[in-house]
Design an enzyme around this catalytic site. Structure first.
Site, PDB file in Angstrom:
ATOM      1  N   GLU A 129       9.671 -37.244  -5.309  1.00 19.79           N
ATOM      2  CA  GLU A 129       8.754 -37.015  -4.204  1.00 19.79           C
ATOM      3  C   GLU A 129       8.082 -35.653  -4.347  1.00 19.79           C
ATOM      4  OE1 GLU A 129      10.269 -39.701  -0.562  1.00 19.79           O
ATOM      5  OE2 GLU A 129      11.341 -37.830  -0.801  1.00 19.79           O
ATOM      6  N   CYS A 142       4.393 -28.841  -3.006  1.00 21.84           N
ATOM      7  CA  CYS A 142       5.832 -28.670  -3.208  1.00 21.84           C
ATOM      8  C   CYS A 142       6.252 -29.595  -4.343  1.00 21.84           C
ATOM      9  CB  CYS A 142       6.542 -29.014  -1.893  1.00 21.84           C
ATOM     10  SG  CYS A 142       8.306 -28.790  -1.983  1.00 21.84           S
ATOM     11  N   CYS A 149      19.520 -33.758  -7.668  1.00 22.30           N
ATOM     12  CA  CYS A 149      20.019 -32.398  -7.925  1.00 22.30           C
ATOM     13  C   CYS A 149      21.525 -32.472  -8.064  1.00 22.30           C
ATOM     14  CB  CYS A 149      19.643 -31.477  -6.760  1.00 22.30           C
ATOM     15  SG  CYS A 149      20.110 -29.757  -7.045  1.00 22.30           S
ATOM     16  N   CYS A 153      24.414 -29.049  -2.252  1.00 24.61           N
ATOM     17  CA  CYS A 153      24.463 -28.214  -1.059  1.00 24.61           C
ATOM     18  C   CYS A 153      24.668 -29.172   0.123  1.00 24.61           C
ATOM     19  CB  CYS A 153      23.169 -27.424  -0.894  1.00 24.61           C
ATOM     20  SG  CYS A 153      22.885 -26.338  -2.294  1.00 24.61           S
ATOM     21  N   CYS A 156      21.689 -30.542   2.354  1.00 21.10           N
ATOM     22  CA  CYS A 156      20.461 -30.979   1.665  1.00 21.10           C
ATOM     23  C   CYS A 156      20.544 -32.442   1.257  1.00 21.10           C
ATOM     24  CB  CYS A 156      20.241 -30.102   0.427  1.00 21.10           C
ATOM     25  SG  CYS A 156      18.850 -30.648  -0.577  1.00 21.10           S
ATOM     26  N   GLU A 215      17.033 -28.247  -8.946  1.00 16.54           N
ATOM     27  CA  GLU A 215      17.234 -26.808  -9.093  1.00 16.54           C
ATOM     28  C   GLU A 215      16.422 -26.360 -10.317  1.00 16.54           C
ATOM     29  OE1 GLU A 215      18.557 -23.969  -7.719  1.00 16.54           O
ATOM     30  OE2 GLU A 215      17.696 -23.186  -9.574  1.00 16.54           O
ATOM     31  N   SER A 268      17.668 -19.191  -1.987  1.00 20.56           N
ATOM     32  CA  SER A 268      18.249 -19.949  -0.870  1.00 20.56           C
ATOM     33  C   SER A 268      19.572 -19.300  -0.509  1.00 20.56           C
ATOM     34  CB  SER A 268      18.469 -21.397  -1.299  1.00 20.56           C
ATOM     35  OG  SER A 268      17.222 -21.992  -1.566  1.00 20.56           O
ATOM     36  N   LEU A 269      19.539 -18.376   0.416  1.00 16.00           N
ATOM     37  CA  LEU A 269      20.748 -17.606   0.745  1.00 16.00           C
ATOM     38  C   LEU A 269      21.605 -18.368   1.762  1.00 16.00           C
ATOM     39  CD1 LEU A 269      22.105 -14.932   0.005  1.00 16.00           C
ATOM     40  CD2 LEU A 269      20.994 -13.915   2.002  1.00 16.00           C
ATOM     41  N   CYS A 388      11.450 -29.552   3.996  1.00 15.97           N
ATOM     42  CA  CYS A 388      12.423 -29.037   3.032  1.00 15.97           C
ATOM     43  C   CYS A 388      13.744 -29.772   3.118  1.00 15.97           C
ATOM     44  CB  CYS A 388      12.758 -27.583   3.358  1.00 15.97           C
ATOM     45  SG  CYS A 388      11.559 -26.451   2.801  1.00 15.97           S
TER      46      CYS A 388
END
Ligand code: SAH
Ligand code: SF4
Length: 421
Positions: A129, A142, A149, A153, A156, A215, A268-269, A388
């Site tokens: 996508e 984007c 991935c 996470c 996500c 990533e 991405s903290l 996101c």
């Protein structure tokens, strides 16, 4: 294909005859030149026997037509001799990935599900996508760097997709080209009737964020080469300052990213303590916060004019207290930084919730008083699940299930015994 090869052999001097290896590979079917680097185009020309002395000029011509003009047929390349155009179309195409679906949000955001060309007889083509976010003075695409991935996470959606592979250079670049096709963002093309595009006179796709699926630093070489193609001033011309690479924190690759890609960097903290970040971004167990921030301080080119963006997803009751905000400010002290608070975007099956508005405001006030301006990212395209972390190709998931079912049958099992499939 054999007949075509014969024609070419008759038409041209032996210097034009494809090398035996190249001819065998090419006989397998026409491949697309779309998205190739200059070196890739050169190889493609060598493979069909274009003489050495012409290569540089031919690469420049192809580059111009493909990346500056967006043409879809070799016949449109009017400064290339007819014979070579015929030869190019006998062996190659300028095919784009197929757009399986296009959704347009009420806020103008667009989401495309794209199917890449199959990579072999058993591959029906990976699906990814790609999201376009128009604003008055810019249009941000984007872009995905992987199918799915591997990093899982917990907040996500992409991380829950089972099938994962790196996208090739061409597949990454092709996303930009498809966006320009669909938006009419080529010389003499017209924008679509519905939705909207920037009105500042600039390109409709003016910025890129590597914040789609995957990533990017786990697919380093391909992302680097793709950004070389995308930022080339003779072609797609999206400058490196208009490209932002977002990483979950692959520490050993951050310095190389600065040296070799030279884009803006986003981290991405999402948490200010290792115990919590270990849960949210499991990669933190390998590269904890202190190491990550050291790598950020050493990011090549870092300055007040080229700040690192720290992304922080607001999760209700998880990471959204005033104490978290104060610790965030303390941690980032001395790093030229921007802070981007991202309201959590829910997806089917998640147990996280987005922080309530008061908590986000309180958090953002603390950050604002520490000198960081307007840090909350407005969610875009929520009605089409384009925000996101919501990207995940459903068809890919179904296909994985179908494949596992077939494998299950072949092994004499049925799916009921294997519910994980
Ligand atoms: N893998 C890279 C880039 C893709 S994700 C990375 O993690 O940085 C792009 C951004 O969206 C990251 O900051 C990611 O943490 C964030 N994100 C992921 N899922 C989200 C969700 N459900 N809601 C809001 N932001 C999310
Ligand atoms: Fe992968 Fe980024 Fe999603 Fe984490 S947030 S699973 S690194 S795409």
């Amino acid at each position: 294909m054999a007949a075509v090869a014969l024609d070419i052999a008759n038409d041209h001097s032996t210097a034009r005859k494809p090398a035996a290896d190249g001819a065998r590979a090419l006989a397998a079917g026409r491949s697309s030149l779309l998205g190739l680097t200059r070196a890739g185009l050169r190889d493609a020309l060598v493979a069909i026997g274009v003489p050495e002395r012409e290569l540089k000029m031919r690469v420049t011509q192809l580059w111009h037509w493909i990346y500056s003009r967006g043409v879809t047929e070799f016949d449109a390349m009017t400064n290339i001799a007819k014979g070579l155009r015929t030869q190019l179309s006998a062996y190659y195409t300028l095919a784009r990935p197929e757009v399986v679906t296009e959704q347009v949000s009420s806020d103008g955001t667009r989401k495309w599900l794209m199917r890449m060309a199959p990579t072999g007889p058993h591959d029906r083509g990976a699906e990814i996508e790609c999201v376009y976010i128009p604003e008055v003075d810019r249009g941000t695409l984007c872009v995905s760097s992987q199918v799915g991935c591997t990093l899982n996470c917990t907040f996500c959606h992409t991380g829950t997709q089972r099938l994962v592979r790196n996208l090739t250079v061409a597949e990454i670049v092709a996303q930009v080209i498809v966006a320009r096709d669909r938006l009419g963002d080529w010389p003499e093309a017209v924008p679509p009737a519905e939705g909207f595009v920037p009105t500042d006179g600039g390109r409709y796709v003016s910025n890129i964020v590597l914040m789609g699926m995957g990533e990017p630093l786990y697919n380093f070489d391909n992302v680097r080469d793709a950004m070389d193609v995308v930022s080339d001033g003779e072609g797609l011309s999206i400058g490196r300052r208009r490209i932002t690479l977002s990483t979950s924190g692959v520490v050993p690759m951050i310095e190389r990213a600065g040296d070799e890609i030279g884009s803006m960097l986003a981290i991405s903290l999402h948490a200010v303590r290792d115990d919590l970040r270990n849960q949210l971004v499991p990669l933190n167990k390998k590269y904890p916060i202190a190491q990550l921030l050291d790598a950020c301080r050493a990011y090549p080119g870092l300055s007040n004019a080229k700040r690192i963006t720290f992304e922080y997803v607001m999760l209700k009751g998880v990471n959204d207290t005033p104490a978290d905000a104060r610790e965030l400010v303390r941690l980032l002290k001395g790093i030229p930084a921007k802070i981007n608070l991202i309201p959590f975007n829910p997806w089917p099956g998640t147990s996280y919730e987005c922080s309530d508005w008061e908590s986000i405001e309180r958090f953002s006030d603390i950050v604002f008083r520490a000198g960081y301006a307007s840090p909350v990212r407005t969610p875009r395209g929520r009605d089409i699940l384009a925000a996101c972390g919501q990207l995940k190709s459903e068809t890919e998931k179904m296909r994985a299930r179908a494949r596992l079912m077939l494998e299950g049958e072949a092994a004499g099992r049925n799916l009921e015994e294997n519910p994980a499939a």
